[in-house]
Design a protein around this motif. Sequence first.
Motif, mmCIF file in Angstrom:
data_model
loop_
_atom_site.group_PDB
_atom_site.id
_atom_site.type_symbol
_atom_site.label_atom_id
_atom_site.label_comp_id
_atom_site.label_asym_id
_atom_site.label_seq_id
_atom_site.Cartn_x
_atom_site.Cartn_y
_atom_site.Cartn_z
ATOM 1 N N CYS A 33 -5.053 -6.084 -6.565
ATOM 2 C CA CYS A 33 -3.804 -5.508 -6.050
ATOM 3 C C CYS A 33 -2.833 -6.648 -5.783
ATOM 4 C CB CYS A 33 -4.071 -4.712 -4.770
ATOM 5 S SG CYS A 33 -5.181 -3.308 -5.008
ATOM 6 N N ARG A 34 -1.803 -6.724 -6.584
ATOM 7 C CA ARG A 34 -0.875 -7.842 -6.492
ATOM 8 C C ARG A 34 0.063 -7.717 -5.294
ATOM 9 N NH1 ARG A 34 -1.509 -11.034 -10.666
ATOM 10 N NH2 ARG A 34 -2.054 -10.266 -12.746
ATOM 11 N N GLU A 35 0.501 -6.486 -4.987
ATOM 12 C CA GLU A 35 1.472 -6.330 -3.903
ATOM 13 C C GLU A 35 1.279 -4.990 -3.201
ATOM 14 O OE1 GLU A 35 6.330 -6.360 -3.060
ATOM 15 O OE2 GLU A 35 5.549 -6.641 -5.102
ATOM 16 N N PHE A 36 1.432 -5.015 -1.883
ATOM 17 C CA PHE A 36 1.459 -3.820 -1.040
ATOM 18 C C PHE A 36 2.844 -3.790 -0.406
ATOM 19 C CE2 PHE A 36 1.159 -1.802 3.084
ATOM 20 C CZ PHE A 36 0.328 -0.711 2.887
ATOM 21 N N ALA A 37 3.683 -2.831 -0.821
ATOM 22 C CA ALA A 37 5.085 -2.843 -0.408
ATOM 23 C C ALA A 37 5.459 -1.584 0.349
ATOM 24 C CB ALA A 37 5.993 -2.995 -1.626
ATOM 25 N N ILE A 38 6.220 -1.761 1.416
ATOM 26 C CA ILE A 38 6.859 -0.662 2.120
ATOM 27 C C ILE A 38 8.351 -0.792 1.868
ATOM 28 C CG2 ILE A 38 7.351 0.358 4.375
ATOM 29 C CD1 ILE A 38 4.649 -0.587 5.318
ATOM 30 N N GLY A 39 8.914 0.214 1.185
ATOM 31 C CA GLY A 39 10.309 0.161 0.779
ATOM 32 C C GLY A 39 10.467 -0.380 -0.627
ATOM 33 N N PHE A 40 11.695 -0.326 -1.128
ATOM 34 C CA PHE A 40 12.034 -0.856 -2.440
ATOM 35 C C PHE A 40 13.182 -1.859 -2.290
ATOM 36 C CE2 PHE A 40 10.223 3.331 -3.443
ATOM 37 C CZ PHE A 40 9.286 2.981 -4.402
ATOM 38 N N GLY A 41 13.477 -2.548 -3.384
ATOM 39 C CA GLY A 41 14.597 -3.472 -3.368
ATOM 40 C C GLY A 41 14.220 -4.862 -2.886
ATOM 41 N N PRO A 42 15.204 -5.631 -2.403
ATOM 42 C CA PRO A 42 14.960 -7.029 -1.996
ATOM 43 C C PRO A 42 13.958 -7.130 -0.845
ATOM 44 C CG PRO A 42 17.308 -6.557 -2.199
ATOM 45 C CD PRO A 42 16.615 -5.243 -2.296
ATOM 46 N N LYS A 43 13.204 -8.224 -0.851
ATOM 47 C CA LYS A 43 12.229 -8.466 0.211
ATOM 48 C C LYS A 43 12.938 -8.833 1.512
ATOM 49 C CE LYS A 43 8.560 -10.365 -2.764
ATOM 50 N NZ LYS A 43 7.737 -11.566 -3.020
ATOM 51 N N ILE A 44 12.444 -8.275 2.616
ATOM 52 C CA ILE A 44 12.895 -8.676 3.946
ATOM 53 C C ILE A 44 11.862 -9.596 4.585
ATOM 54 C CG2 ILE A 44 13.499 -7.860 6.268
ATOM 55 C CD1 ILE A 44 14.414 -5.261 5.017
ATOM 56 N N PHE A 45 10.593 -9.289 4.331
ATOM 57 C CA PHE A 45 9.499 -10.035 4.958
ATOM 58 C C PHE A 45 8.286 -9.951 4.043
ATOM 59 C CE2 PHE A 45 5.605 -9.768 7.531
ATOM 60 C CZ PHE A 45 5.639 -11.009 8.157
ATOM 61 N N SER A 46 7.505 -11.030 3.975
ATOM 62 C CA SER A 46 6.292 -10.989 3.151
ATOM 63 C C SER A 46 5.292 -12.026 3.638
ATOM 64 C CB SER A 46 6.623 -11.234 1.676
ATOM 65 O OG SER A 46 7.025 -12.569 1.461
ATOM 66 N N PHE A 47 4.020 -11.746 3.381
ATOM 67 C CA PHE A 47 2.952 -12.721 3.595
ATOM 68 C C PHE A 47 1.814 -12.371 2.645
ATOM 69 C CE2 PHE A 47 1.752 -9.228 6.342
ATOM 70 C CZ PHE A 47 0.365 -9.170 6.243
#
Length: 418
Positions: A33-47
């Motif tokens: 699993c490469r990414e677990f995202a909440i929302g779409f569009g530009p990143k606000i926060f990631s780790f």
Amino acid sequence: MNTAIAFIVVFGVLVFFHELGHLYFAKRAGILCREFAIGFGPKIFSFTKNETVYTIRLLPLGGYVRMAGEDPETIELKPGTKVALLLNRGGAVEKIVLNNIDRYPNARILEIEHADLEHKLTVTGYEEYEDAPQTFAVDEKARYVTGGEEVQIAPYHRQFTSKSLGQRALTIFAGPAMNFILAFILFMIIGLVQGIPVDRPEIGQLVENGVADKAGLQEGDEIRTINKVQMQSWKDVTTLIRKNPGNELTMDITRDNQHLTVSVIPAAEQEGNEEVGRIGVYPPVEKSLLGSVKLGFEQTIRMTQLVFVSLVQLITGQFSIDALSGPVGIYNLTGEVAKSGLVNLLGLTAALSVNLGLFNLLPIPALDGGRLMFFLVEALRGKPLDRQKEGMVHFVGFALLMLLMLVVTWNDIKKFFL
């Protein structure tokens, strides 16, 4: 600001649990699993943790789990490509540097002749000043390094498409299933906090300055008779009160082992085309874990039935698309409900969770239900459909869903300003 915070929390909880279902069963099946995202569009926060990048993105329109093999790999080692190889202690490639290779003086510089990073996990090519090709084993968790970012390779056995039909179907179904589980948990919490209504002829919580409060009734009073009619249940109490708006009723009650008589005149209130009596009391409740579990199941099933009937009515044209609410409508509703207290906000979240779960199970391309439909066709055919054709169907379905979202959002905006 309170509305914004409440909406962000509710939206985040709904999407988090939905995508968590996908993520958990994908990882159990061994899918990268490469990414677990909440929302779409530009990143606000990631780790990053355990191979997966967890991100919060700007637009609150859903979320996703990006699994290896669902889309074609974006990086391909073509013959003639010059790369730098960083080896681990065992001599296997752990990093493949695609650009700025001069920054890695200790790396093995290789001009690619052939690379198989899905099955054999090898790269073959020519080092500088060497006439014979060299073959290097590649660690299955090796990473590409490009543009300052690292991307893990995806061997075939870590890809979504390599898994059995059952594993893939469970991974997709787990998202909507988690929404139903979330609704059950929230309804159970409401039962633990508020208590569970019981069918006893007993006064529950009173409305402040209501008819019952002003008449001197107290929570816990046991109603023996009303106008000399024996009361056996809460239903008996409410039925008689509703039938007597504006009429004086004499209640024989028991309070602390004492028998008392109280007179009340139910207030007349309009309910549809009917005038009914009310005295401002809630049914008696009791708090228990088993009762709350039962309530959680019952309320989840009841809400599922209501949402299903509404979807059928929408499909059959029994009510207009104008009745649907999108993010703007849900935002306004969340703000209003949040003002009435946390318990009501939990109830709204549970209801929205059922809506999200059931909607995602519809057999519409781009939704989980659409993907499950393709799995069913695969099971019947004995082989999967052409991936490009399936991808095109999902793309069209996603475009139509976005169009529907725009229409619903526009309707919400018109309701808000008109």
